[in-house]
Motif scaffolding. Structure first.
Motif, mmCIF file in Angstrom:
data_model
loop_
_atom_site.group_PDB
_atom_site.id
_atom_site.type_symbol
_atom_site.label_atom_id
_atom_site.label_comp_id
_atom_site.label_asym_id
_atom_site.label_seq_id
_atom_site.Cartn_x
_atom_site.Cartn_y
_atom_site.Cartn_z
ATOM 1 N N GLU A 5 0.828 -1.213 0.000
ATOM 2 C CA GLU A 5 0.000 0.000 0.000
ATOM 3 C C GLU A 5 0.861 1.262 0.000
ATOM 4 O OE1 GLU A 5 -4.004 -1.327 2.416
ATOM 5 O OE2 GLU A 5 -2.185 -0.968 3.576
ATOM 6 N N LEU A 8 2.482 1.721 -3.460
ATOM 7 C CA LEU A 8 1.490 2.145 -4.453
ATOM 8 C C LEU A 8 1.014 3.587 -4.240
ATOM 9 C CD1 LEU A 8 -0.660 -1.095 -4.740
ATOM 10 C CD2 LEU A 8 0.893 -0.163 -6.471
ATOM 11 N N LYS A 9 1.005 4.055 -2.998
ATOM 12 C CA LYS A 9 0.482 5.394 -2.703
ATOM 13 C C LYS A 9 1.547 6.479 -2.629
ATOM 14 C CE LYS A 9 -3.678 3.827 -0.465
ATOM 15 N NZ LYS A 9 -4.523 3.818 0.702
ATOM 16 N N ASP A 10 2.823 6.096 -2.628
ATOM 17 C CA ASP A 10 3.898 7.093 -2.538
ATOM 18 C C ASP A 10 3.963 7.890 -3.834
ATOM 19 O OD1 ASP A 10 6.220 8.565 -2.440
ATOM 20 O OD2 ASP A 10 7.512 6.884 -1.932
ATOM 21 N N ARG A 11 3.651 9.158 -3.743
ATOM 22 C CA ARG A 11 3.641 9.981 -4.955
ATOM 23 C C ARG A 11 4.946 10.735 -5.157
ATOM 24 N NH1 ARG A 11 0.627 13.071 -1.207
ATOM 25 N NH2 ARG A 11 1.312 15.232 -1.147
ATOM 26 N N ASN A 41 4.811 4.510 8.286
ATOM 27 C CA ASN A 41 4.334 4.269 6.924
ATOM 28 C C ASN A 41 5.414 4.617 5.909
ATOM 29 O OD1 ASN A 41 1.711 3.213 7.402
ATOM 30 N ND2 ASN A 41 1.028 5.262 7.955
ATOM 31 N N VAL A 61 4.534 7.479 2.879
ATOM 32 C CA VAL A 61 3.333 8.310 2.911
ATOM 33 C C VAL A 61 3.245 8.985 4.284
ATOM 34 C CG1 VAL A 61 2.043 7.056 1.134
ATOM 35 C CG2 VAL A 61 1.874 6.324 3.509
#
Length: 122
Positions: A5, A8-11, A41, A61
């Motif tokens: 997760e 996938l969410k690290d921008r 996280n 994140v």
């Protein structure tokens, strides 16, 4: 959050498709050529380069205060290992991460390998 997760969410650190990155990481881990560390996280991927050298990739994140504690944890784990040098490309978050590492006593230098921007002796 699970490592998947977070990745996938690290921008901030993603230069490629996050799903491709996750598949590549899974392959690296499956063949035993890498290790994931997690604090809060934030995830640190360490990929073996040989002779005590590793390539680092940070995925997070976390807000800044939690990222700072994660960075401290990762530094401690690396210092207590058999790792001699760490290498990394310039992250999208760039100089902020380098500055944070220097704050915690990490001697960041220009890399002696052309495919990496920075290195640090442990």
């Amino acid at each position: 959050m699970t490592p998947s997760e977070i990745i996938l969410k690290d921008r901030y650190s993603q230069e490629d498709d996050p799903k491709k990155v996750l598949l590549t990481i899974n392959q690296i881990l499956k063949i035993g050529n890498g290790v994931l560390l997690q604090k809060n996280n934030s995830i640190l991927l360490l990929i073996r380069l040989g002779d005590g050298d590793v390539e680092l990739h940070l995925y997070t994140v976390d807000p800044p205060q939690f990222l700072a504690s994660a960075i401290q944890y990762f530094i401690e784990k690396i210092r207590n290992s058999e790792i001699k040098k760490v290498y990394f490309i310039k992250p999208k978050s760039g100089e902020q991460i380098v500055k944070m590492l220097k704050t915690y006593g990490v001697d960041i230098q220009k890399s002696d390998r052309k495919q990496y921007a920075y290195m640090a002796k442990v």
